[in-house]
Motif scaffolding. Structure first.
Motif, PDB file in Angstrom:
ATOM      1  N   PRO A  58      37.069  70.780  26.618  1.00 45.21           N
ATOM      2  CA  PRO A  58      36.226  69.774  27.279  1.00 45.21           C
ATOM      3  C   PRO A  58      36.304  69.834  28.800  1.00 45.21           C
ATOM      4  CG  PRO A  58      37.365  68.790  25.411  1.00 45.21           C
ATOM      5  CD  PRO A  58      37.945  70.166  25.597  1.00 45.21           C
ATOM      6  N   LEU A  59      37.500  70.034  29.346  1.00 46.91           N
ATOM      7  CA  LEU A  59      37.623  70.149  30.800  1.00 46.91           C
ATOM      8  C   LEU A  59      36.895  71.400  31.286  1.00 46.91           C
ATOM      9  CD1 LEU A  59      38.657  69.254  33.532  1.00 46.91           C
ATOM     10  CD2 LEU A  59      40.845  70.383  33.015  1.00 46.91           C
ATOM     11  N   SER A  60      36.951  72.473  30.531  1.00 45.04           N
ATOM     12  CA  SER A  60      36.236  73.689  30.881  1.00 45.04           C
ATOM     13  C   SER A  60      34.733  73.413  30.988  1.00 45.04           C
ATOM     14  CB  SER A  60      36.502  74.773  29.830  1.00 45.04           C
ATOM     15  OG  SER A  60      35.747  75.930  30.118  1.00 45.04           O
ATOM     16  N   ARG A  61      34.200  72.652  30.040  1.00 47.43           N
ATOM     17  CA  ARG A  61      32.760  72.328  30.070  1.00 47.43           C
ATOM     18  C   ARG A  61      32.416  71.420  31.250  1.00 47.43           C
ATOM     19  NH1 ARG A  61      33.675  72.226  24.420  1.00 47.43           N
ATOM     20  NH2 ARG A  61      33.893  69.958  24.399  1.00 47.43           N
ATOM     21  N   VAL A  62      33.287  70.456  31.545  1.00 46.64           N
ATOM     22  CA  VAL A  62      33.062  69.574  32.702  1.00 46.64           C
ATOM     23  C   VAL A  62      33.020  70.406  33.980  1.00 46.64           C
ATOM     24  CG1 VAL A  62      34.115  67.754  34.117  1.00 46.64           C
ATOM     25  CG2 VAL A  62      34.034  67.503  31.627  1.00 46.64           C
ATOM     26  N   LEU A  63      33.947  71.343  34.100  1.00 51.20           N
ATOM     27  CA  LEU A  63      33.981  72.201  35.294  1.00 51.20           C
ATOM     28  C   LEU A  63      32.760  73.106  35.369  1.00 51.20           C
ATOM     29  CD1 LEU A  63      37.768  73.144  35.475  1.00 51.20           C
ATOM     30  CD2 LEU A  63      36.505  71.596  36.982  1.00 51.20           C
ATOM     31  N   ALA A  64      32.267  73.566  34.226  1.00 51.69           N
ATOM     32  CA  ALA A  64      31.068  74.408  34.214  1.00 51.69           C
ATOM     33  C   ALA A  64      29.871  73.628  34.761  1.00 51.69           C
ATOM     34  CB  ALA A  64      30.780  74.911  32.803  1.00 51.69           C
ATOM     35  N   GLU A  65      29.729  72.386  34.322  1.00 52.04           N
ATOM     36  CA  GLU A  65      28.613  71.558  34.804  1.00 52.04           C
ATOM     37  C   GLU A  65      28.751  71.285  36.294  1.00 52.04           C
ATOM     38  OE1 GLU A  65      25.767  70.676  33.209  1.00 52.04           O
ATOM     39  OE2 GLU A  65      26.598  72.078  31.732  1.00 52.04           O
ATOM     40  N   ILE A  86      34.973  79.319  37.454  1.00 53.58           N
ATOM     41  CA  ILE A  86      35.425  77.928  37.600  1.00 53.58           C
ATOM     42  C   ILE A  86      35.682  77.291  36.241  1.00 53.58           C
ATOM     43  CG2 ILE A  86      34.714  75.623  38.361  1.00 53.58           C
ATOM     44  CD1 ILE A  86      33.350  77.034  40.774  1.00 53.58           C
ATOM     45  N   SER A  87      34.797  77.523  35.283  1.00 58.85           N
ATOM     46  CA  SER A  87      34.976  76.905  33.965  1.00 58.85           C
ATOM     47  C   SER A  87      36.167  77.493  33.212  1.00 58.85           C
ATOM     48  CB  SER A  87      33.704  77.045  33.124  1.00 58.85           C
ATOM     49  OG  SER A  87      33.484  78.403  32.780  1.00 58.85           O
ATOM     50  N   GLY A  88      36.602  78.679  33.619  1.00 58.08           N
ATOM     51  CA  GLY A  88      37.751  79.302  32.970  1.00 58.08           C
ATOM     52  C   GLY A  88      39.097  78.816  33.492  1.00 58.08           C
ATOM     53  N   LYS A  89      39.087  78.017  34.546  1.00 57.56           N
ATOM     54  CA  LYS A  89      40.337  77.552  35.153  1.00 57.56           C
ATOM     55  C   LYS A  89      41.289  76.900  34.155  1.00 57.56           C
ATOM     56  CE  LYS A  89      38.755  76.954  39.925  1.00 57.56           C
ATOM     57  NZ  LYS A  89      39.809  77.650  40.655  1.00 57.56           N
ATOM     58  N   PRO A  90      40.835  76.003  33.277  1.00 64.20           N
ATOM     59  CA  PRO A  90      41.780  75.340  32.369  1.00 64.20           C
ATOM     60  C   PRO A  90      42.340  76.264  31.289  1.00 64.20           C
ATOM     61  CG  PRO A  90      39.722  74.102  32.539  1.00 64.20           C
ATOM     62  CD  PRO A  90      39.491  75.439  33.170  1.00 64.20           C
ATOM     63  N   ASN A 152      36.168  61.401  36.289  1.00 66.12           N
ATOM     64  CA  ASN A 152      35.502  60.586  35.270  1.00 66.12           C
ATOM     65  C   ASN A 152      35.904  61.007  33.864  1.00 66.12           C
ATOM     66  OD1 ASN A 152      34.196  59.183  37.288  1.00 66.12           O
ATOM     67  ND2 ASN A 152      32.330  60.415  37.173  1.00 66.12           N
ATOM     68  N   TYR A 153      36.034  62.313  33.635  1.00 63.16           N
ATOM     69  CA  TYR A 153      36.432  62.795  32.309  1.00 63.16           C
ATOM     70  C   TYR A 153      37.777  62.202  31.894  1.00 63.16           C
ATOM     71  CZ  TYR A 153      38.298  65.671  28.627  1.00 63.16           C
ATOM     72  OH  TYR A 153      38.893  66.069  27.448  1.00 63.16           O
ATOM     73  N   PHE A 154      38.701  62.098  32.842  1.00 64.68           N
ATOM     74  CA  PHE A 154      40.019  61.553  32.527  1.00 64.68           C
ATOM     75  C   PHE A 154      40.073  60.031  32.650  1.00 64.68           C
ATOM     76  CE2 PHE A 154      41.159  66.002  33.511  1.00 64.68           C
ATOM     77  CZ  PHE A 154      41.799  66.306  32.313  1.00 64.68           C
TER      78      PHE A 154
END
Length: 196
Positions: A58-65, A86-90, A152-154
């Motif tokens: 989920p964090l990966s998807r948030v970062l992708a957006e 960026i989305s691969g960071k987590p 916001n995600y957290f």
């Protein structure tokens, strides 16, 4: 391993083996070390989110957006490459511990810089404890983790903020280069007499 050895030999690990996440018991040991950090007025201004396995997605998807808003043309090859990075960071390690500053709301004694320092000390405790257990770890921070969609995600409040993410796992680095540090003598002033 004694504390001097741990401090002198700990290194930030950037490459992890793709293995199972760190066990719950070990993560709890890391978090127990974290909460023993010094904190003025006992404000305990930290909050932790442990992401493991698919829990990192989920964090990966948030970062992708979020990343889509940070590139000139999200559909371009360069844009897609940046978004993927960026989305691969987590996902760089099997376990990620998101560390947030969570100031005590009812404390008139809490001071922002002291609380930030306390959380930073908690992070260092985690890094040293992980090293002592033979695990690799690295503390990462930056704009992606400070972004509003991540906050916001957290479900963090306006007063709370992410100070970084600690990635933990089995190291896959072939060697750990010696850190380059300016000798402390060049950064230290000794004051040993009254200058009246």
């Amino acid at each position: 391993m004694n504390i001097t050895e741990a401090i002198q030999t700990r290194r930030s690990i950037k490459i992890f083996k793709d293995v199972e996440p760190v066990s719950k018991e070990v993560v709890e040991q890391l978090l127990q070390a974290a909460i023993m950090a010094p904190n003025h007025h006992h404000t305990e201004p930290w909050k932790f989110f442990v992401l493991q396995g698919d829990g990192r997605l989920p964090l990966s998807r948030v970062l992708a957006e979020w990343a889509k808003t940070r590139v000139d043309d999200p559909a371009s090859e360069a844009g897609q490459k940046r978004i993927k990075k960026i989305s691969g960071k987590p996902l760089i390690a099997p376990t990620a511990i998101v560390v947030a500053l969570s100031p005590k709301q009812d404390s008139k004694k809490a001071i922002y810089i002291e609380d930030v320092s306390a959380v930073s000390a908690a992070v260092q405790n985690i890094l040293l404890e992980a090293h002592g257990l033979g695990l690799g770890a690295i503390w990462k921070s930056g704009p992606a983790y400070y972004a509003a969609p991540v906050k916001n995600y957290f479900k963090l409040t306006d007063e709370e903020e992410i100070l970084g993410v600690i990635f933990v796992g089995e190291s896959d680095m072939k060697k750990n280069p010696e850190p380059k540090r300016i000798p402390f003598e060049e950064k230290t002033v000794w004051i040993t007499e009254d200058e009246k």
